[in-house]
Design an enzyme around this catalytic site. Structure first.
Site, PDB file in Angstrom:
ATOM      1  N   ASP A  84       0.954  -1.056  -0.435  1.00 34.90           N
ATOM      2  CA  ASP A  84       0.174  -0.258   0.234  1.00 34.90           C
ATOM      3  C   ASP A  84       0.469   1.240  -0.176  1.00 34.90           C
ATOM      4  OD1 ASP A  84      -2.086   1.845   0.247  1.00 34.90           O
ATOM      5  OD2 ASP A  84      -3.062   0.267   0.727  1.00 34.90           O
TER       6      ASP A  84
ATOM      7  N   ASN B 168      -5.151  -5.781  -6.453  1.00 34.20           N
ATOM      8  CA  ASN B 168      -6.513  -4.721  -5.915  1.00 34.20           C
ATOM      9  C   ASN B 168      -6.869  -3.422  -5.553  1.00 34.20           C
ATOM     10  OD1 ASN B 168      -9.008  -4.490  -3.722  1.00 34.20           O
ATOM     11  ND2 ASN B 168      -7.077  -3.824  -3.031  1.00 34.20           N
TER      12      ASN B 168
ATOM     13  N   TYR C 232     -13.024   4.932 -14.797  1.00 32.78           N
ATOM     14  CA  TYR C 232     -13.148   4.071 -13.874  1.00 32.78           C
ATOM     15  C   TYR C 232     -13.928   3.364 -14.571  1.00 32.78           C
ATOM     16  CZ  TYR C 232     -14.099   1.355  -9.657  1.00 32.78           C
ATOM     17  OH  TYR C 232     -14.007   0.111  -8.606  1.00 32.78           O
TER      18      TYR C 232
ATOM     19  N   LYS D 199     -11.670  -0.883 -15.647  1.00 31.47           N
ATOM     20  CA  LYS D 199     -13.123  -1.856 -14.835  1.00 31.47           C
ATOM     21  C   LYS D 199     -12.903  -2.520 -16.511  1.00 31.47           C
ATOM     22  CE  LYS D 199     -11.941  -1.280 -10.904  1.00 31.47           C
ATOM     23  NZ  LYS D 199     -11.090  -1.943 -10.143  1.00 31.47           N
TER      24      LYS D 199
ATOM     25  N   THR E  69     -16.759   0.343   1.718  1.00 31.25           N
ATOM     26  CA  THR E  69     -15.238   0.261   1.793  1.00 31.25           C
ATOM     27  C   THR E  69     -14.779   2.131   2.489  1.00 31.25           C
ATOM     28  OG1 THR E  69     -13.991   0.861  -0.379  1.00 31.25           O
ATOM     29  CG2 THR E  69     -14.673  -1.889   0.815  1.00 31.25           C
TER      30      THR E  69
HETATM   31  N1  LIG Z   1     -15.883  -0.768  -2.541  1.00 27.89           N
HETATM   32  C1  LIG Z   1     -16.342  -1.086  -4.143  1.00 27.89           C
HETATM   33  O1  LIG Z   1     -17.611  -0.633  -4.039  1.00 27.89           O
HETATM   34  C2  LIG Z   1     -15.872  -1.255  -4.569  1.00 27.89           C
HETATM   35  C3  LIG Z   1     -16.427  -2.029  -5.819  1.00 27.89           C
HETATM   36  C4  LIG Z   1     -15.806  -2.655  -7.086  1.00 27.89           C
HETATM   37  C5  LIG Z   1     -14.950  -2.747  -6.889  1.00 27.89           C
HETATM   38  N2  LIG Z   1     -13.821  -1.950  -5.849  1.00 27.89           N
HETATM   39  C6  LIG Z   1     -12.514  -2.161  -6.446  1.00 27.89           C
HETATM   40  O2  LIG Z   1     -11.633  -2.695  -5.227  1.00 27.89           O
HETATM   41  C7  LIG Z   1     -10.511  -2.351  -4.843  1.00 27.89           C
HETATM   42  C8  LIG Z   1     -10.349  -1.841  -3.393  1.00 27.89           C
HETATM   43  O3  LIG Z   1     -10.864  -1.076  -3.363  1.00 27.89           O
HETATM   44  P1  LIG Z   1     -12.067  -0.744  -1.839  1.00 27.89           P
HETATM   45  O4  LIG Z   1     -13.111  -0.289  -1.737  1.00 27.89           O
HETATM   46  O5  LIG Z   1     -10.887  -2.041  -0.579  1.00 27.89           O
HETATM   47  O6  LIG Z   1     -10.818   0.564  -1.717  1.00 27.89           O
HETATM   48  P2  LIG Z   1     -10.520   1.494  -0.559  1.00 27.89           P
HETATM   49  O7  LIG Z   1     -10.022   2.916  -0.511  1.00 27.89           O
HETATM   50  O8  LIG Z   1     -10.574   0.902   1.122  1.00 27.89           O
HETATM   51  O9  LIG Z   1      -8.958   0.751  -0.884  1.00 27.89           O
HETATM   52  C9  LIG Z   1      -7.907   0.582  -1.888  1.00 27.89           C
HETATM   53  C10 LIG Z   1      -6.634   0.652  -1.384  1.00 27.89           C
HETATM   54  O10 LIG Z   1      -5.918   0.633  -2.232  1.00 27.89           O
HETATM   55  C11 LIG Z   1      -4.635   1.281  -2.062  1.00 27.89           C
HETATM   56  N3  LIG Z   1      -4.845   2.717  -2.867  1.00 27.89           N
HETATM   57  C12 LIG Z   1      -4.696   3.694  -3.636  1.00 27.89           C
HETATM   58  N4  LIG Z   1      -3.555   3.508  -5.187  1.00 27.89           N
HETATM   59  C13 LIG Z   1      -3.256   2.856  -4.824  1.00 27.89           C
HETATM   60  C14 LIG Z   1      -1.480   2.863  -5.478  1.00 27.89           C
HETATM   61  N5  LIG Z   1      -1.145   4.028  -6.198  1.00 27.89           N
HETATM   62  N6  LIG Z   1      -0.731   1.659  -5.002  1.00 27.89           N
HETATM   63  C15 LIG Z   1      -1.276   1.159  -4.462  1.00 27.89           C
HETATM   64  N7  LIG Z   1      -2.227   1.225  -3.806  1.00 27.89           N
HETATM   65  C16 LIG Z   1      -3.093   1.930  -3.505  1.00 27.89           C
HETATM   66  C17 LIG Z   1      -5.018   3.017  -0.888  1.00 27.89           C
HETATM   67  O11 LIG Z   1      -4.013   3.807  -0.109  1.00 27.89           O
HETATM   68  C18 LIG Z   1      -6.110   2.269  -0.180  1.00 27.89           C
HETATM   69  O12 LIG Z   1      -5.440   1.240   0.781  1.00 27.89           O
HETATM   70  C19 LIG Z   1     -10.470  -1.264  -5.561  1.00 27.89           C
HETATM   71  O13 LIG Z   1      -9.546  -1.765  -6.845  1.00 27.89           O
HETATM   72  C20 LIG Z   1     -12.218  -1.041  -6.298  1.00 27.89           C
HETATM   73  O14 LIG Z   1     -12.113  -0.479  -7.602  1.00 27.89           O
HETATM   74  C21 LIG Z   1     -14.585  -1.373  -5.213  1.00 27.89           C
END
Ligand SMILES: NC(=O)c1ccc[n+]([C@@H]2O[C@H](COP(=O)([O-])OP(=O)(O)OC[C@H]3O[C@@H](n4cnc5c(N)ncnc54)[C@H](O)[C@@H]3O)[C@@H](O)[C@H]2O)c1
Length: 252
Positions: A39, A92, A158, A162, A193
Site C-alpha cells: 500500500d 486490488n 473508472y 475496469k 469501504t
Molecule cells: N468499494 C467498492 O464499492 C468497490 C466496488 C467494486 C470494485 N472495487 C475495487 O476494489 C478495489 C479496492 O477498493 P476498496 O473499496 O477496498 O477501497 P479502499 O480505498 O478501502 O482501499 C484501496 C486501497 O488501495 C490503496 N491504493 C490506492 N492507490 C494505490 C496505489 N497507487 N498503489 C498502491 N495502493 C494504492 C489505498 O491506499 C487503499 O488502502 C479497487 O480496485 C476498487 O476499484 C471497489
C-alpha cells in the site's frame, strides 16, 4: 468461517491495508497463507499487519505505488526474497477518481485513474506471472467491478479501466494456462469501504443500496470469500472468467 486450505502458500495483495484488499488478506491468512500487503502508507500497513498477525502466519509489508512499474517489480522480487515464492496475487489497489461527465473529463483525472486502476493491474499481473513461472504456477485475481461489465454515469475513466481489467484477465488466462497460472477477474458491486463511504453522501448511498436486489451494499469480507476460493485449489477449473459478486446488481 471457511478454511480455504492455503497452508504453505504465499499471497500478495495490493491495496492490502484497507477495505476489500485487507479482507482478502484476512481470508488468506485465516486459511494458512503467509501474506504480503502492499500500500501507499506505512502506518496503515503496520495497523493492518498487526491485525493479520493474529492468524499466526508471516506478514510482510511493502510501500508500493502500483502505477510505478519498477516499484512493482522490485516489491515482487522482495516478496520472493523474504517469503520464498509467490503463489497468489490479488491486483486490488484502486481509486474512484474524478466524478465528471465524459465531455468534461480532464487529461490529468483520466491518466490518474488509468495509471492506477489499469496500468497498475497490468504491472502487478506481469510481475506475478514472472514470479509464478519460476515456482511452478499460481492464481492471479484482478479486482475489476460491476463497472467492468456495465456503464455508470460520471465515471468514464473508472469504467474504462475496469472493462480493461476484465479484458487483460481473459488474454492472460489463455497465454499462461500452460504455465499452470489461473487468472480471474472479480466484479464487486458497491461495497462498504472507505472508497465508497468517503466519496458518497448518505442520500446517494441509500439510492445505491436500492440498486442491488439484496437492497444493501456488500461487505469487504463477502468479496474476500470469493477471492479466497479463486485463490484455492478448489477453483482449479476456474480461469479467464469474470466473477460478479454483486447482490443482484447485474440481474436486470
Ligand atoms: N468499494 C467498492 O464499492 C468497490 C466496488 C467494486 C470494485 N472495487 C475495487 O476494489 C478495489 C479496492 O477498493 P476498496 O473499496 O477496498 O477501497 P479502499 O480505498 O478501502 O482501499 C484501496 C486501497 O488501495 C490503496 N491504493 C490506492 N492507490 C494505490 C496505489 N497507487 N498503489 C498502491 N495502493 C494504492 C489505498 O491506499 C487503499 O488502502 C479497487 O480496485 C476498487 O476499484 C471497489
Amino acid at each position: 468461517m471457511i478454511n480455504y486450505e492455503l497452508d504453505g502458500k504465499v499471497a500478495v495483495v495490493t491495496g492490502g491495508a484497507s477495505g476489500i484488499g485487507k479482507a482478502c488478506a484476512h481470508a488468506f491468512a485465516r486459511s494458512g497463507a503467509d501474506v504480503s500487503i502492499w500500500d501507499l502508507n506505512q502506518s496503515a500497513l503496520d495497523a493492518a499487519a498487526d491485525e493479520l498477525k493474529q492468524h499466526g502466519h508471516r506478514v510482510h509489508t511493502a510501500i508500493v505505488d502500483v502505477s510505478d512499474s519498477r516499484a512493482v517489480d522490485t516489491a515482487m522480487e522482495g516478496v520472493v526474497g523474504e517469503l520464498g515464492k509467490v503463489d497468489i496475487v490479488v491486483a486490488n489497489a484502486g481509486i474512484g477518481g474524478d466524478i465528471s461527465p465524459s465531455g468534461d473529463y480532464s487529461d490529468e483525472g483520466w491518466h490518474k485513474v488509468i495509471g492506477i486502476n489499469l496500468d497498475g493491474v497490468m504491472y502487478t499481473q506481469r510481475a506475478a506471472i514472472r514470479a509464478m513461472k519460476k515456482s511452478g504456477g499460481g492464481s492471479i485475481i484482478n479486482m475489476a467491478s460491476i463497472l467492468g461489465s456495465v456503464g455508470f454515469a460520471m465515471s468514464s475513466a473508472y469504467v474504462a479501466a475496469k472493462h480493461g481489467v476484465v479484458g487483460m484477465t481473459k488474454a492472460a488466462a489463455w497465454e499462461h494456462a500452460g504455465d499452470n497460472i489461473r487468472v480471474n477477474a472479480v466484479g464487486p458491486a458497491f461495497i462498504k469501504t472507505p472508497l465508497v463511504e468517503k466519496s458518497l453522501d448518505a442520500q446517494t448511498l441509500k439510492f445505491l443500496e436500492s440498486q442491488h436486489a439484496l437492497n444493501r451494499l456488500g461487505t469487504p469480507e463477502e468479496v474476500g470469500e470469493l477471492v479466497a476460493w479463486l485463490a484455492s485449489d478448489a477453483a482449479s477449473f476456474a480461469t479467464g472468467a469474470y466473477w460478479a459478486i454483486d447482490g443482484g446488481y447485474l440481474a436486470r
